[in-house]
Design an enzyme around this catalytic site. Structure first.
Site, mmCIF file in Angstrom:
data_model
loop_
_atom_site.group_PDB
_atom_site.id
_atom_site.type_symbol
_atom_site.label_atom_id
_atom_site.label_comp_id
_atom_site.label_asym_id
_atom_site.label_seq_id
_atom_site.Cartn_x
_atom_site.Cartn_y
_atom_site.Cartn_z
ATOM 1 N N CYS A 138 43.061 40.896 42.199
ATOM 2 C CA CYS A 138 41.980 41.229 43.442
ATOM 3 C C CYS A 138 42.893 41.455 44.839
ATOM 4 C CB CYS A 138 40.865 40.076 43.482
ATOM 5 S SG CYS A 138 41.427 38.312 43.926
ATOM 6 N N HIS A 195 46.841 37.371 41.028
ATOM 7 C CA HIS A 195 45.530 37.696 41.247
ATOM 8 C C HIS A 195 45.294 39.292 41.503
ATOM 9 C CE1 HIS A 195 43.792 33.533 41.658
ATOM 10 N NE2 HIS A 195 45.035 33.331 41.725
ATOM 11 N N GLN A 205 41.005 29.909 40.950
ATOM 12 C CA GLN A 205 42.247 29.179 40.397
ATOM 13 C C GLN A 205 42.163 27.778 40.816
ATOM 14 O OE1 GLN A 205 46.002 30.836 41.233
ATOM 15 N NE2 GLN A 205 47.104 28.983 41.027
ATOM 16 N N CYS A 232 38.306 36.542 38.607
ATOM 17 C CA CYS A 232 38.152 35.849 39.867
ATOM 18 C C CYS A 232 36.539 35.948 40.225
ATOM 19 C CB CYS A 232 38.827 36.724 40.926
ATOM 20 S SG CYS A 232 38.495 36.620 42.700
ATOM 21 N N GLU A 233 35.997 34.966 40.458
ATOM 22 C CA GLU A 233 34.606 34.965 40.762
ATOM 23 C C GLU A 233 34.013 35.686 42.055
ATOM 24 O OE1 GLU A 233 33.530 30.696 43.213
ATOM 25 O OE2 GLU A 233 33.454 31.005 40.929
ATOM 26 N N HIS A 234 34.958 36.217 42.705
ATOM 27 C CA HIS A 234 34.619 36.908 44.000
ATOM 28 C C HIS A 234 34.646 38.327 43.742
ATOM 29 C CE1 HIS A 234 36.835 33.288 45.996
ATOM 30 N NE2 HIS A 234 35.426 32.880 46.093
ATOM 31 N N HIS A 235 35.348 39.066 43.006
ATOM 32 C CA HIS A 235 35.436 40.268 42.857
ATOM 33 C C HIS A 235 35.436 40.765 41.041
ATOM 34 C CE1 HIS A 235 37.679 39.581 46.549
ATOM 35 N NE2 HIS A 235 37.014 40.674 46.916
#
Length: 230
Positions: free
Chosen positions: A189, A187, A159, A118-121
């Site tokens: 995250c 996920h 995703q 995941c690019e956020h976390h």
């Protein structure tokens, strides 16, 4: 991972009007490697120093025995986990085969297992991709669809973006009559941090061509995926 080639044509095409085409992606996102050979990058020693800084940030003693090689191992893991930045999707789908005996229905490859980040976390999400396309005269090797999935999965992702990139690459490079992509994933995250809802699944889909314009073809695709995987 299973591959299925099956013909179950409906008796009558749908009279429903085609839906509007989804927004196009920038071809740079799905036709070439994400990192150019001449793109400036930090040295390996700098990357390892950054890992050491993060270890110190969480309160660890970076000089203790168990962590002495951790910066090196983390950078090596990054090289493996994010190798998709250096791979070219167009090259994977470049070779096709023309001996199809006039086959004119879609080809479905289901249960393509993948792991992405995941690019956020920068935490893993993992699951299965189900991919179908309706070829025009020529087909691509079935394993190539799995390799294409891995190229995009081995990058920082959402995703939704992963789903769109896979569909766009097949649509642009193979130019089939239609593409269908369904991804189901968990996920970490949201399963091991935050709301901590273990087992929650996220589904995303993308359709082009005949799958986008004909709800009956979407229904056939979903029926085959669900019938084979449940």
């Amino acid at each position: 991972m299973d591959a299925t080639i099956k013909s179950i044509r409906p008796n009558k095409p749908s009279d429903r009007q085609p839906e509007s085409r989804p927004a196009e992606l920038d071809p740079a996102e799905f036709l070439a490697a994400a990192v150019r050979a001449d793109q400036p990058r930090p040295a390996r020693a700098e990357a390892e120093a950054a890992v050491k800084t993060l270890l110190a940030y969480i309160g660890e003693n970076t000089d203790r025995e168990g962590l002495l090689d951790t910066p090196r191992r983390v950078v090596e893991a990054f090289d493996e986990l994010y190798q998709g930045y250096h791979q070219c999707p167009a090259e994977v789908l470049d070779r096709t085969f023309g001996e199809t005996a006039g086959y004119d229905d879609f080809v479905l490859v289901r249960d393509i297992e993948f792991t992405s980040q995941c690019e956020h976390h920068m935490m893993p999400f993992y699951g299965k991709a189900h991919i179908a396309y309706t070829p025009v005269e020529r087909v691509v090797g079935l394993s190539k669809l799995a390799r294409l999935t891995d190229i995009f999965a081995r990058r920082l992702q959402t995703q939704e973006h992963l789903t769109a990139q896979i569909a766009a690459a097949i649509d642009e490079i193979l130019k089939p009559r239609g593409v269908a992509v369904l991804i189901e994933a968990e996920h970490t995250c949201m399963s091991v941090r935050g709301v901590a809802k273990h087992g929650a699944s996220t589904f995303t889909s993308r359709y082009t061509g005949m799958f986008r314009d004909n709800p009956a073809e979407q229904a056939r695709f979903l029926s085959m995926v669900r019938g084979l995987t449940r």
